[in-house]
Write an enzyme that holds these catalytic residues in place. Structure first.
Site, PDB file in Angstrom:
ATOM      1  N   GLN A 194       0.803  -1.222   0.000  1.00  0.00           N
ATOM      2  CA  GLN A 194       0.000   0.000   0.000  1.00  0.00           C
ATOM      3  C   GLN A 194       0.837   1.273   0.000  1.00  0.00           C
ATOM      4  OE1 GLN A 194      -2.205  -1.366   3.640  1.00  0.00           O
ATOM      5  NE2 GLN A 194      -4.020  -0.694   2.518  1.00  0.00           N
ATOM      6  N   TYR A 200       7.696  -9.546   5.590  1.00  0.00           N
ATOM      7  CA  TYR A 200       6.738  -8.538   5.136  1.00  0.00           C
ATOM      8  C   TYR A 200       6.949  -8.269   3.638  1.00  0.00           C
ATOM      9  CZ  TYR A 200       5.984  -7.411  10.133  1.00  0.00           C
ATOM     10  OH  TYR A 200       5.706  -7.459  11.475  1.00  0.00           O
TER      11      TYR A 200
END
Length: 326
Positions: free
Chosen positions: A27, A54
Site C-alpha cells: 500500500q 513482510y
C-alpha cells in the site's frame, strides 16, 4: 513524545513507533514511506519496525530506500527486523522457511542488511517459536549475530513465557547475549499474554515489550462497524483471514461505546485504543501502522489522550472490553 528504556538495556525507544506490516510495498511505496518516516521522526518517533517476511522482503527494501533518502545520522534511529518464515516458497522447509535453525538465521541477517542498506540492525527478533529446532541452537545463533556486529539486541515475538525464560536461562548459563525484548500483540481485546502470562518475566529477567496491533488491525478505529470498506486493510485479499474478527458484532458494539468515551476526552476511538496500550508501564513502545500520512498524524494524537486515562476512565473501558478480551 516520551522515551522508555527497552527492558533493562540502556537503549531508549519512543513510546510510539512506526511499523511496516501489510503497508510497505503493498500500500505504501518508497515516496510515501519516506514522507511518513519523516513525519514520524519529526514528531519524536525513533523506532521503526520491519520483518523479513513482510511483502517477502520488499518491505525491507522500501524502508531501506527511505532511510537512504532521509540521510539521518545512524545514531538517531532504531530499526528492527524479524526472522522465521523466510522468503522461499518452494515447499522446502529444511533450511529456509518456518525455522530458527542456525543455517537459516545466519543467512537471513545478511539478506536483511543488504535489503535495508544498513551496516547493522538494532533489534532482531525470532518472529515465532520453532518447535523443531532446539532453543540452544537458536540462542547461540542470535547471540552470534550480536557478537559479529550485525545486530545490537535480540528478542522474540509471540513466544510463550516458558520459552522466553528457557532462552534467557540458556544464554545466562553460557554467557551469551540474552533475549531482551518480546513483541506481542496487545490491544483492548487481546491482553492476557501481556498482563498475565508474562507478568513474572518483567521483574525476573527485565523483559521489555514492543507491542503490535494496538488497533486490532483496524477494528478499534470503528470503520468496520458496518462491514468491510473498500480500500481498507480488511478488504485486502491477503488479510481475508481476519474479516470474521473485524466484523464481530459484540466487539463492534463495544467500539461504539468506546467512541463516546473518546469524544469526552477530546479524541477518537483509535487514539483512545493506542493511548490505552501506551499507558501500560511494561510497554516500551506501541508500534503504529499507517497507509497514509493523515492516518499516521491522527494516530500520533494518542499522546494527548494518554494522561487523560484516569483510573475511573480505565474502569469504564475495562467494563466494555475486558469480558470480550482473550
Amino acid at each position: 513524545m516520551q522515551y522508555r528504556r527497552l527492558g533493562r538495556s540502556g537503549l531508549k525507544v519512543s513510546e510510539l513507533s512506526l511499523g511496516s506490516w501489510v503497508t510497505y510495498h503493498n500500500q505504501v511505496d518508497t515516496t510515501a514511506a519516506t514522507e511518513m518516516l519523516a513525519a514520524a521522526f519529526d514528531a519524536g518517533v525513533n523506532f521503526f519496525d520491519n520483518a523479513e517476511v513482510y511483502a517477502l522482503g520488499e518491505s525491507e527494501v522500501v524502508m531501506g530506500q527511505a532511510f537512504k533518502a532521509l540521510k539521518w545520522p545512524r545514531l538517531n534511529y532504531v530499526v528492527s527486523t524479524k526472522f522465521f518464515w523466510g522468503l522461499e516458497r518452494d515447499g522446502n522447509t529444511t533450511n529456509r522457511k518456518d525455522t530458527l535453525n542456525r543455517k537459516y538465521l545466519m543467512q537471513a541477517i545478511d539478506g536483511s542488511l543488504q535489503r535495508m542498506q544498513l551496516d547493522f540492525i538494532d533489534l532482531v527478533y525470532c518472529h515465532r517459536p520453532d518447535p523443531h529446532t532446539p532453543i540452544e541452537e537458536t540462542v547461540h545463533a542470535m547471540s552470534d549475530m550480536i557478537t559479529q556486529g550485525k545486530a545490537l539486541y535480540w528478542g522474540t515475538s509471540e513466544w510463550s513465557a516458558a520459552d522466553i525464560r528457557a532462552a534467557w536461562e540458556i544464554a545466562d548459563k553460557h554467557h551469551l547475549h540474552k533475549p531482551l525484548m518480546e513483541q506481542p500483540q496487545y490491544h483492548l481485546f487481546h491482553r492476557t499474554r501481556v498482563e498475565q502470562e508474562y507478568a513474572r518475566l518483567y521483574e525476573d529477567i527485565g523483559l521489555g515489550l514492543t507491542t503490535w496491533s494496538p488497533l486490532a488491525s483496524g477494528l478499534l478505529t470503528g470503520k468496520y462497524r458496518s462491514g468491510i470498506p473498500a480500500g481498507s486493510r480488511g478488504a485486502l485479499e491477503s488479510m481475508s483471514w481476519m474479516r470474521e474478527q473485524l466484523q464481530d458484532p459484540a466487539r463492534n458494539a463495544a467500539v461504539a461505546e468506546l467512541e463516546k468515551i473518546a469524544a469526552e476526552l477530546g479524541g477518537n476511538v483509535a487514539q483512545l485504543a493506542i493511548a490505552w496500550a501506551n499507558r501500560n508501564p511494561r510497554v516500551s513502545t506501541v508500534i503504529l501502522g499507517a497507509s497514509k500520512l493523515a492516518q499516521l498524524q491522527d494516530n500520533l494524537g494518542a499522546l494527548a489522550l494518554t494522561p487523560k486515562l484516569t483510573p475511573e476512565v480505565l474502569e469504564r473501558i475495562d467494563a466494555l472490553t475486558k469480558p470480550l478480551a482473550k
